[in-house]
Design a protein around this motif. Structure first.
Motif, PDB file in Angstrom:
ATOM      1  N   ILE A  76       0.835  -1.255  -0.081  1.00  0.00           N
ATOM      2  CA  ILE A  76       0.043  -0.024   0.038  1.00  0.00           C
ATOM      3  C   ILE A  76       0.926   1.131  -0.005  1.00  0.00           C
ATOM      4  O   ILE A  76       0.709   2.304  -0.649  1.00  0.00           O
ATOM      5  N   ASN A  77       1.792   1.321   0.955  1.00  0.00           N
ATOM      6  CA  ASN A  77       2.725   2.446   1.102  1.00  0.00           C
ATOM      7  C   ASN A  77       4.128   1.864   1.473  1.00  0.00           C
ATOM      8  O   ASN A  77       4.327   1.385   2.501  1.00  0.00           O
ATOM      9  N   ASN A  78       5.033   2.202   0.531  1.00  0.00           N
ATOM     10  CA  ASN A  78       6.468   2.042   0.825  1.00  0.00           C
ATOM     11  C   ASN A  78       6.916   3.115   1.630  1.00  0.00           C
ATOM     12  O   ASN A  78       7.901   4.035   1.400  1.00  0.00           O
ATOM     13  N   GLY A  79       6.691   3.112   3.152  1.00  0.00           N
ATOM     14  CA  GLY A  79       7.127   4.277   3.855  1.00  0.00           C
ATOM     15  C   GLY A  79       6.621   5.440   3.579  1.00  0.00           C
ATOM     16  O   GLY A  79       5.864   5.656   3.128  1.00  0.00           O
ATOM     17  N   ARG A  94       9.083   7.784  12.076  1.00  0.00           N
ATOM     18  CA  ARG A  94       8.999   7.699  10.696  1.00  0.00           C
ATOM     19  C   ARG A  94       8.927   6.249  10.094  1.00  0.00           C
ATOM     20  O   ARG A  94       9.367   5.297  10.665  1.00  0.00           O
ATOM     21  N   MET A  95       8.114   5.987   9.134  1.00  0.00           N
ATOM     22  CA  MET A  95       7.985   4.645   8.483  1.00  0.00           C
ATOM     23  C   MET A  95       8.762   4.703   7.459  1.00  0.00           C
ATOM     24  O   MET A  95       8.906   5.131   6.345  1.00  0.00           O
ATOM     25  N   LEU A  96       9.961   3.633   7.554  1.00  0.00           N
ATOM     26  CA  LEU A  96      10.916   3.410   6.752  1.00  0.00           C
ATOM     27  C   LEU A  96      10.484   2.756   5.355  1.00  0.00           C
ATOM     28  O   LEU A  96       9.592   2.281   5.477  1.00  0.00           O
ATOM     29  N   THR A  97      11.408   3.378   4.339  1.00  0.00           N
ATOM     30  CA  THR A  97      11.072   2.518   2.988  1.00  0.00           C
ATOM     31  C   THR A  97      11.664   1.054   3.187  1.00  0.00           C
ATOM     32  O   THR A  97      12.720   0.981   3.980  1.00  0.00           O
ATOM     33  N   ILE A  98      11.549   0.398   2.015  1.00  0.00           N
ATOM     34  CA  ILE A  98      12.267  -0.812   1.807  1.00  0.00           C
ATOM     35  C   ILE A  98      13.674  -0.788   1.754  1.00  0.00           C
ATOM     36  O   ILE A  98      14.649  -1.253   2.408  1.00  0.00           O
ATOM     37  N   SER A  99      14.323   0.444   1.068  1.00  0.00           N
ATOM     38  CA  SER A  99      15.772   0.686   0.773  1.00  0.00           C
ATOM     39  C   SER A  99      16.305   0.998   2.103  1.00  0.00           C
ATOM     40  O   SER A  99      17.563   0.560   2.677  1.00  0.00           O
ATOM     41  N   GLN A 100      15.474   1.712   3.023  1.00  0.00           N
ATOM     42  CA  GLN A 100      15.957   2.285   4.304  1.00  0.00           C
ATOM     43  C   GLN A 100      15.949   0.936   5.271  1.00  0.00           C
ATOM     44  O   GLN A 100      17.134   0.984   6.234  1.00  0.00           O
ATOM     45  N   TRP A 140      15.826  -8.827  13.474  1.00  0.00           N
ATOM     46  CA  TRP A 140      14.717  -7.762  13.830  1.00  0.00           C
ATOM     47  C   TRP A 140      14.605  -6.895  12.846  1.00  0.00           C
ATOM     48  O   TRP A 140      15.628  -6.184  12.557  1.00  0.00           O
ATOM     49  N   ILE A 141      13.417  -6.976  12.288  1.00  0.00           N
ATOM     50  CA  ILE A 141      13.181  -5.867  11.263  1.00  0.00           C
ATOM     51  C   ILE A 141      12.844  -4.357  11.520  1.00  0.00           C
ATOM     52  O   ILE A 141      11.533  -4.375  11.894  1.00  0.00           O
ATOM     53  N   PRO A 142      13.385  -3.262  11.284  1.00  0.00           N
ATOM     54  CA  PRO A 142      12.947  -2.086  11.754  1.00  0.00           C
ATOM     55  C   PRO A 142      11.897  -1.680  10.533  1.00  0.00           C
ATOM     56  O   PRO A 142      12.120  -1.655   9.505  1.00  0.00           O
ATOM     57  N   VAL A 143      10.904  -1.085  11.212  1.00  0.00           N
ATOM     58  CA  VAL A 143       9.795  -0.788  10.293  1.00  0.00           C
ATOM     59  C   VAL A 143       9.618   0.873  10.697  1.00  0.00           C
ATOM     60  O   VAL A 143       9.396   1.618   9.782  1.00  0.00           O
ATOM     61  N   PHE A 144       9.500   1.243  11.940  1.00  0.00           N
ATOM     62  CA  PHE A 144       9.381   2.521  12.203  1.00  0.00           C
ATOM     63  C   PHE A 144      10.547   3.031  13.090  1.00  0.00           C
ATOM     64  O   PHE A 144      11.162   2.098  13.994  1.00  0.00           O
ATOM     65  N   SER A 145      10.858   4.378  12.865  1.00  0.00           N
ATOM     66  CA  SER A 145      12.117   4.892  13.517  1.00  0.00           C
ATOM     67  C   SER A 145      11.904   6.189  14.141  1.00  0.00           C
ATOM     68  O   SER A 145      11.068   7.107  13.502  1.00  0.00           O
ATOM     69  N   ASP A 146      12.639   6.400  15.084  1.00  0.00           N
ATOM     70  CA  ASP A 146      12.536   8.033  15.733  1.00  0.00           C
ATOM     71  C   ASP A 146      13.688   8.676  15.278  1.00  0.00           C
ATOM     72  O   ASP A 146      13.848   9.938  15.715  1.00  0.00           O
ATOM     73  N   LEU A 154       9.545  -5.776  13.407  1.00  0.00           N
ATOM     74  CA  LEU A 154       9.196  -7.238  13.573  1.00  0.00           C
ATOM     75  C   LEU A 154      10.275  -7.966  14.205  1.00  0.00           C
ATOM     76  O   LEU A 154      11.495  -8.089  13.841  1.00  0.00           O
ATOM     77  N   ASP A 155       9.713  -8.979  14.846  1.00  0.00           N
ATOM     78  CA  ASP A 155      10.773 -10.147  15.492  1.00  0.00           C
ATOM     79  C   ASP A 155      10.366 -11.272  14.852  1.00  0.00           C
ATOM     80  O   ASP A 155       9.639 -12.051  14.925  1.00  0.00           O
TER      81      ASP A 155
END
Length: 232
Positions: A76-79, A94-100, A140-146, A154-155
């Motif tokens: 739906i949205n790539n970050g 922040r919602m990270l993009t796939i590349s991020q 451990w997959i980062p999805v949201f970042s400060d 995700l774990d």
């Protein structure tokens, strides 16, 4: 006792429990409607969908299949817009993009390989036995970042009592780890509930540019810290 507190948190935060089988798309589109209505700047920063190839490249990089909820969300949205901005679409994160995500994973792996922070980690796991003790693991997959080295993600390598795909906190200043939700869909539904019951409104304000922003669930806070406080 802490397990009971976690259950209480999920019940308080989400009056209507996320139902198994309800598609992630419904939860995310509901959240986007909250953004469109209350935080139009954040809504405007959302990117177009990720391609199947981009998601596949991330799976190849981590050598693991990603949960369906994640693939649905990023379909739906790539970050969000990668340009610098103080804040982010998920309650200020922040919602990270796939590349991020890929770049962040590589950076975190290099840091852990060099300094072996896992061997020195002495934090707390809540509930016990759900998350592997340590500073960082490759799955451990980062999805949201400060944007300060702290993440919600995700774990994909849970401990014995954990669940594949559970949502956890980790990062430079996240000394204790806790399970926020069993799935990404459940996590977004919990966040939605704070908008639906009006609690999120206390965190929304206009900045010096007249833009409506929010950081955490109370004004100028941090989403992870707020969720931690609610479960203690």
């Amino acid at each position: 006792m802490r397990i009971l507190l976690l259950i209480a948190l999920l019940c308080i935060a989400s009056p209507v429990k996320a139902q198994v089988g309800v598609p992630m798309v419904n939860y995310w589109n509901t959240y986007k409607e909250h953004l469109r209505e209350k935080l139009p700047l954040y809504y405007s920063r959302l990117n177009t969908p990720a391609t199947a190839a981009e998601i596949g490249e991330l799976e190849s990089f981590i050598k693991t299949e990603l949960p369906k909820d994640f693939k649905t969300l990023y379909g739906i949205n790539n970050g969000e817009d990668e340009s610098w901005y103080v804040g982010g679409v998920l309650c200020g994160m922040r919602m990270l993009t796939i590349s991020q995500i890929t770049n962040t994973l590589q950076e975190l792996k290099e840091i852990e390989d060099e300094y072996d922070f896992n061997s020195e980690w002495i934090g707390e796991i809540i509930p016990e036995g759900t998350i592997k003790p340590g500073h960082f693991y490759n799955k451990w997959i980062p999805v949201f970042s400060d944007d300060n080295g702290n993440y919600i993600g995700l774990d994909l390598t849970p401990d014995l009592n954990g669940k594949y795909g559970q949502i956890i906190n980790f990062g430079a200043e996240e000394y204790d780890h806790f399970v926020m939700a069993n799935t990404l869909a459940e996590f977004i539904e919990i966040i939605n509930s704070f908008f639906e019951n009006g609690k999120a409104d206390q965190a929304i304000y206009e900045n010096e540019k007249g833009e409506r922003v929010m950081f955490g669930l109370v004004k100028d806070s941090h989403l992870t810290d707020d969720l931690k406080r609610m479960m203690k």
